[in-house]
Design a protein around this motif. Structure first.
Motif, PDB file in Angstrom:
ATOM      1  N   ALA A   1       0.855  -0.886  -0.014  1.00  0.00           N
ATOM      2  CA  ALA A   1      -0.280  -0.231  -0.328  1.00  0.00           C
ATOM      3  C   ALA A   1       0.726   1.199   0.170  1.00  0.00           C
ATOM      4  CB  ALA A   1      -1.090  -0.026   1.488  1.00  0.00           C
ATOM      5  N   PRO A   2       0.957   2.232  -0.810  1.00  0.00           N
ATOM      6  CA  PRO A   2       1.643   2.695  -1.054  1.00  0.00           C
ATOM      7  C   PRO A   2       0.993   4.494   0.309  1.00  0.00           C
ATOM      8  CG  PRO A   2       0.402   3.022  -3.367  1.00  0.00           C
ATOM      9  CD  PRO A   2       0.065   1.748  -2.433  1.00  0.00           C
ATOM     10  N   VAL A   3       2.096   5.563   0.297  1.00  0.00           N
ATOM     11  CA  VAL A   3       1.342   6.389   0.971  1.00  0.00           C
ATOM     12  C   VAL A   3       1.970   7.600   0.142  1.00  0.00           C
ATOM     13  CG1 VAL A   3       1.252   7.966   3.113  1.00  0.00           C
ATOM     14  CG2 VAL A   3       1.701   5.410   3.299  1.00  0.00           C
ATOM     15  N   ARG A   4       1.477   9.124  -0.259  1.00  0.00           N
ATOM     16  CA  ARG A   4       2.097  10.210  -1.260  1.00  0.00           C
ATOM     17  C   ARG A   4       1.956  11.445  -0.203  1.00  0.00           C
ATOM     18  NH1 ARG A   4       2.160   9.924  -6.310  1.00  0.00           N
ATOM     19  NH2 ARG A   4       4.038  10.882  -5.702  1.00  0.00           N
ATOM     20  N   GLY A   5       2.366  12.097  -0.278  1.00  0.00           N
ATOM     21  CA  GLY A   5       2.428  13.494   0.597  1.00  0.00           C
ATOM     22  C   GLY A   5       1.664  14.698  -0.474  1.00  0.00           C
ATOM     23  N   VAL A   6       0.214  14.967  -0.091  1.00  0.00           N
ATOM     24  CA  VAL A   6      -0.379  15.945  -0.566  1.00  0.00           C
ATOM     25  C   VAL A   6       0.726  17.404  -0.463  1.00  0.00           C
ATOM     26  CG1 VAL A   6      -2.685  16.771  -0.780  1.00  0.00           C
ATOM     27  CG2 VAL A   6      -2.412  14.746  -0.514  1.00  0.00           C
ATOM     28  N   ARG A   7       0.320  18.064   0.951  1.00  0.00           N
ATOM     29  CA  ARG A   7       0.994  18.805   1.814  1.00  0.00           C
ATOM     30  C   ARG A   7       0.668  19.297   3.382  1.00  0.00           C
ATOM     31  NH1 ARG A   7      -2.967  24.332   1.422  1.00  0.00           N
ATOM     32  NH2 ARG A   7      -0.429  25.478   2.647  1.00  0.00           N
TER      33      ARG A   7
ATOM     34  N   VAL B   1       1.295  16.132   8.470  1.00  0.00           N
ATOM     35  CA  VAL B   1       1.095  16.004   7.105  1.00  0.00           C
ATOM     36  C   VAL B   1      -0.247  15.358   6.203  1.00  0.00           C
ATOM     37  CG1 VAL B   1       2.408  15.539   4.572  1.00  0.00           C
ATOM     38  CG2 VAL B   1       3.017  15.971   6.928  1.00  0.00           C
ATOM     39  N   LEU B   2      -0.688  16.107   5.255  1.00  0.00           N
ATOM     40  CA  LEU B   2      -2.269  15.704   4.451  1.00  0.00           C
ATOM     41  C   LEU B   2      -1.937  14.505   3.877  1.00  0.00           C
ATOM     42  CD1 LEU B   2      -4.626  15.007   3.528  1.00  0.00           C
ATOM     43  CD2 LEU B   2      -4.421  17.449   2.749  1.00  0.00           C
ATOM     44  N   LEU B   3      -1.579  13.555   3.863  1.00  0.00           N
ATOM     45  CA  LEU B   3      -1.307  11.985   3.036  1.00  0.00           C
ATOM     46  C   LEU B   3      -2.625  11.634   2.103  1.00  0.00           C
ATOM     47  CD1 LEU B   3       0.920  10.756   5.602  1.00  0.00           C
ATOM     48  CD2 LEU B   3       1.595  12.760   3.868  1.00  0.00           C
ATOM     49  N   SER B   4      -2.293  10.750   1.027  1.00  0.00           N
ATOM     50  CA  SER B   4      -3.408   9.878   0.412  1.00  0.00           C
ATOM     51  C   SER B   4      -2.802   8.426   0.651  1.00  0.00           C
ATOM     52  CB  SER B   4      -2.679  10.113  -0.993  1.00  0.00           C
ATOM     53  OG  SER B   4      -3.759   9.113  -1.519  1.00  0.00           O
ATOM     54  N   THR B   5      -3.154   7.819   1.086  1.00  0.00           N
ATOM     55  CA  THR B   5      -3.008   6.622   1.397  1.00  0.00           C
ATOM     56  C   THR B   5      -3.565   5.053   0.615  1.00  0.00           C
ATOM     57  OG1 THR B   5      -5.070   5.972   3.207  1.00  0.00           O
ATOM     58  CG2 THR B   5      -1.813   7.274   3.711  1.00  0.00           C
ATOM     59  N   GLU B   6      -3.446   4.100   0.614  1.00  0.00           N
ATOM     60  CA  GLU B   6      -3.613   2.800  -0.240  1.00  0.00           C
ATOM     61  C   GLU B   6      -4.285   1.895   0.350  1.00  0.00           C
ATOM     62  OE1 GLU B   6      -2.993   2.348  -3.846  1.00  0.00           O
ATOM     63  OE2 GLU B   6      -3.409   4.509  -4.591  1.00  0.00           O
ATOM     64  N   ARG B   7      -4.433   2.084   1.979  1.00  0.00           N
ATOM     65  CA  ARG B   7      -4.345   0.481   3.528  1.00  0.00           C
ATOM     66  C   ARG B   7      -5.852  -0.789   2.375  1.00  0.00           C
ATOM     67  NH1 ARG B   7      -4.713   2.374   8.883  1.00  0.00           N
ATOM     68  NH2 ARG B   7      -6.169   3.487   7.903  1.00  0.00           N
ATOM     69  N   THR B   8      -6.584   0.184   1.631  1.00  0.00           N
ATOM     70  CA  THR B   8      -7.460  -0.854   0.813  1.00  0.00           C
ATOM     71  C   THR B   8      -7.774  -1.016  -0.341  1.00  0.00           C
ATOM     72  OG1 THR B   8      -9.239   1.304   0.088  1.00  0.00           O
ATOM     73  CG2 THR B   8      -9.794   0.673   2.691  1.00  0.00           C
ATOM     74  N   GLY B   9      -6.519  -0.231  -0.825  1.00  0.00           N
ATOM     75  CA  GLY B   9      -6.175  -0.782  -1.980  1.00  0.00           C
ATOM     76  C   GLY B   9      -7.110   0.604  -3.161  1.00  0.00           C
ATOM     77  N   TYR B  10      -7.738   1.506  -2.522  1.00  0.00           N
ATOM     78  CA  TYR B  10      -7.890   2.693  -2.872  1.00  0.00           C
ATOM     79  C   TYR B  10      -7.578   4.094  -2.446  1.00  0.00           C
ATOM     80  CZ  TYR B  10     -11.431  -0.176  -5.901  1.00  0.00           C
ATOM     81  OH  TYR B  10     -11.368  -1.538  -6.551  1.00  0.00           O
TER      82      TYR B  10
END
Length: 613
Positions: free
Chosen positions: A201-207, A217-226
């Motif tokens: 599951a990737p994690v990406r920085g937003v701001r 930090v606001l992030l985008s995560t994908e633990r559920t696949g989305y």
């Protein structure tokens, strides 16, 4: 007499509105002009617009404002090569200075500015690998290296006060684009924390938080696949996750309100955008009642994560960037469902375009793929059709204004755009579905889309054309080689035609992407690269091929296109290559109009059984 369809290419239109990080509410508006992008400064508080006509150099599409709002930062390269140095340029264009004079030329994979300090971070790629640097935007201090890695490292961000930075890293999972977020101290470069949700599951920085002294930090995560929004506090190692289990599909976080209580996000289901707002204090999620269309467009392997995106204005107002296939980008202000109004900054011209419909198609293995399509106005199918494929592959075609689509439709040609496997916003499994057999799954999706368009009575099976840029251009060439009876012609812009020959001439960032695509260096996967290369199938090509190729392209380099041209000619095929001076991206309405005129000419020739020249 000017053809009616020219209106789609002669009306200047905004490409992006990018709010500055500093005090106040100033934004750069990037406008597509006749000769390329130009900039306008919009001060929303004073309600003023200032053309920045003195700024003509650098990658203006990716430019950002400094904290004080008096300069812009942009990459200056050699004729669009994407390899160069970041410069600071005064708003009048008179003062311009290189912020990294001692560094070797680099490709940019991230740029961000502190909100309360004259500091910025850039993510660079050179032959030595990936690195994160802190810059003094007034040039008063030398660049400071904060992070270095041989593995893909993207999207460096800096905190509001400039004390911390984060960057998306793959050191925990080399060779696979499933990022973690690493936070560093900008004074020392010390790693303060790293958030990973595991190898899958990737994690990406937003701001970073807009609040001064707030290290979250606001992030985008994908633990559920989305994709889902997440707020992480690296100091306390605590997190707030917006899991939204009732939603199927990605919920993409875009921005964080100035008071840090709300997160703006877009839910994407079958390509359709629904704007939502998460309340971090209550954990509630509400949908905003808005017109249909697109509200952001993801980017990949560039300075910003989104080509353009809705965001918050000062005072917590929701500033919506909105467009559709038939309507250019405009700014909407949301003050409740009864009070959505358009800003005068981006007036929307009435171009009398055609809306596109979203449909779902089943590929060979049952995978659902999303397809945009339209018939020409007042037309019954089947008719000639152009199938368009986006680049990337980790990009996506959203419901955004598209002059070529409208030009085809205005000329009696149906249009469709396919989000094949590899496209983003459809979840991790779909995004990674193009690997490891590059081209195989995408061709299955293309074939499924074509069969659906024919079965629905939209497309004339004898007059189907395929087009795309970059990875989409690669797939266009691959399709006429491996599906030779399906298409009456290919129209490829800056394509990858020979993966092996192209590797050596690519910039280092693109070489790393090459290795990620195939899972190995060229010497360790020759057979896979040969199988994926359109040049391997030139003896099977029966349709004519047109290629538009740039002289200074370091992503899909010119040498491998020349090899393909020579090989296809030697095999008896028809290939026309039009060269232009520049890099990977086509800039300017005049050039875009010229390319569209050329493609219409070639398709008309094919429909009337004339050769391509």
């Amino acid at each position: 007499m000017t053809a009616k369809w020219h209106r789609f290419f002669t009306t200047e239109r905004p490409l992006a509105v990018r709010r500055g990080r500093g005090p106040g509410d100033r934004s750069l508006v990037v406008v597509e002009g006749d000769d390329g992008p130009r900039l306008t400064l919009w001060d929303a508080e004073r309600d003023t617009i200032r053309p920045l006509d003195g700024i003509t150099e650098g990658d203006l599409v990716q430019a950002i404002l400094t904290c004080d709002g008096e300069h812009i930062l942009s990459l200056h390269d050699d004729n669009g090569s994407e390899v160069g140095h970041v410069h600071a340029t005064s708003l009048d264009g008179h003062a311009d200075y290189d912020l990294t004079p001692e560094l070797p030329p680099y490709t940019l994979r991230g740029i961000d500015v502190a909100g309360r300090a004259d500091r910025a971070v850039i993510t660079c790629v050179t032959d030595d690998g990936f690195s994160l640097w802190m810059l003094s935007t007034d040039g008063s201090a030398a660049p400071a290296k904060l992070f270095q890695s041989p593995h893909e490292t993207w999207n460096g961000l800096i905190s509001t006060d400039g004390s911390r930075a984060c960057v998306d890293t793959t050191d925990h999972n080399p060779g696979i684009r499933r990022f973690a977020v690493t936070v560093v101290d900008t004074a020392t470069g010390a790693v303060l924390g790293c958030l990973t949700d595991g190898p899958e599951a990737p994690v990406r920085g937003v701001r970073f938080s807009p609040g001064s002294g707030d290290a979250r930090v606001l992030l985008s995560t994908e633990r559920t696949g989305y994709a889902r929004p997440c707020v992480w506090d690296p100091a306390q190692n605590t997190r707030i996750d917006i899991d939204a289990p009732h939603l199927q599909g990605d919920l993409v976080p875009l921005d964080w309100s100035d008071d840090t209580t709300r997160v703006l996000a877009v839910h994407v289901a079958d390509g359709i955008h629904r704007v939502m707002e998460a309340d971090l204090l209550t954990g509630t999620l509400r949908e905003l009642e808005l017109p249909a269309g697109a509200y952001f467009e993801p980017n990949v392997a560039d300075a910003h994560c989104h080509q353009w995106a809705s965001h918050y204005g000062a005072g917590g107002s929701v500033r919506l960037l909105h467009q559709r296939f038939d309507s250019p980008l405009s700014v909407l202000h949301f003050n409740g469902p009864e009070a959505v109004h358009q800003s005068h900054v981006t007036p929307r011209p009435d171009l009398d375009g055609v809306r596109l419909t979203s449909s779902t198609v089943r590929s060979a293995d049952g995978t659902s793929v999303q397809l945009w399509w339209a018939l020409p106005r007042d037309t019954q199918g089947p008719v000639p059709l152009v199938l368009s494929l986006h680049g990337g592959p980790n990009l996506v075609t959203v419901d955004r204004y598209d002059p070529p689509a409208q030009a085809w439709l205005d000329n009696g040609v149906a249009y469709a755009a396919l989000n094949y496997r590899g496209s983003v916003t459809f979840g991790r499994r779909f995004r990674e579905g193009f690997r490891p057999a590059i081209g195989d799954r995408e061709l299955e999706d293309i074939e499924a889309a074509v069969r659906w368009l024919i079965s629905e009575g939209i497309a004339d099976p004898d007059h189907l054309f395929i087009t795309g840029s970059s990875y989409g251009g690669f797939l266009s060439l691959l399709a006429v080689g491996r599906l030779p009876q399906m298409f009456a012609g290919a129209l490829a812009h800056v394509p990858m035609a020979d993966w092996l020959a192209g590797y050596e001439d690519q910039n280092p960032a693109q070489q790393a992407a090459w290795e990620m695509f195939f899972g190995a260096k060229p010497e360790d996967c020759r057979e896979r690269a040969i199988r994926a290369s359109p040049i391997s199938y030139v003896s099977d090509v029966v349709a004519p091929v047109w290629i538009s190729q740039a002289t200074h392209d370091t992503r899909t380099a010119p040498g491998q296109v020349r090899r393909y041209e020579e090989a296809l000619r030697a095999a008896g095929g028809t290939v026309v290559v039009d060269w232009y001076s520049g890099g990977h991206e086509t800039c300017g309405l005049t050039k875009a109009l010229g390319e569209q005129s050329r493609m219409l000419e070639l398709v008309d020739a094919a429909l009337h059984q004339r050769p391509w020249r």
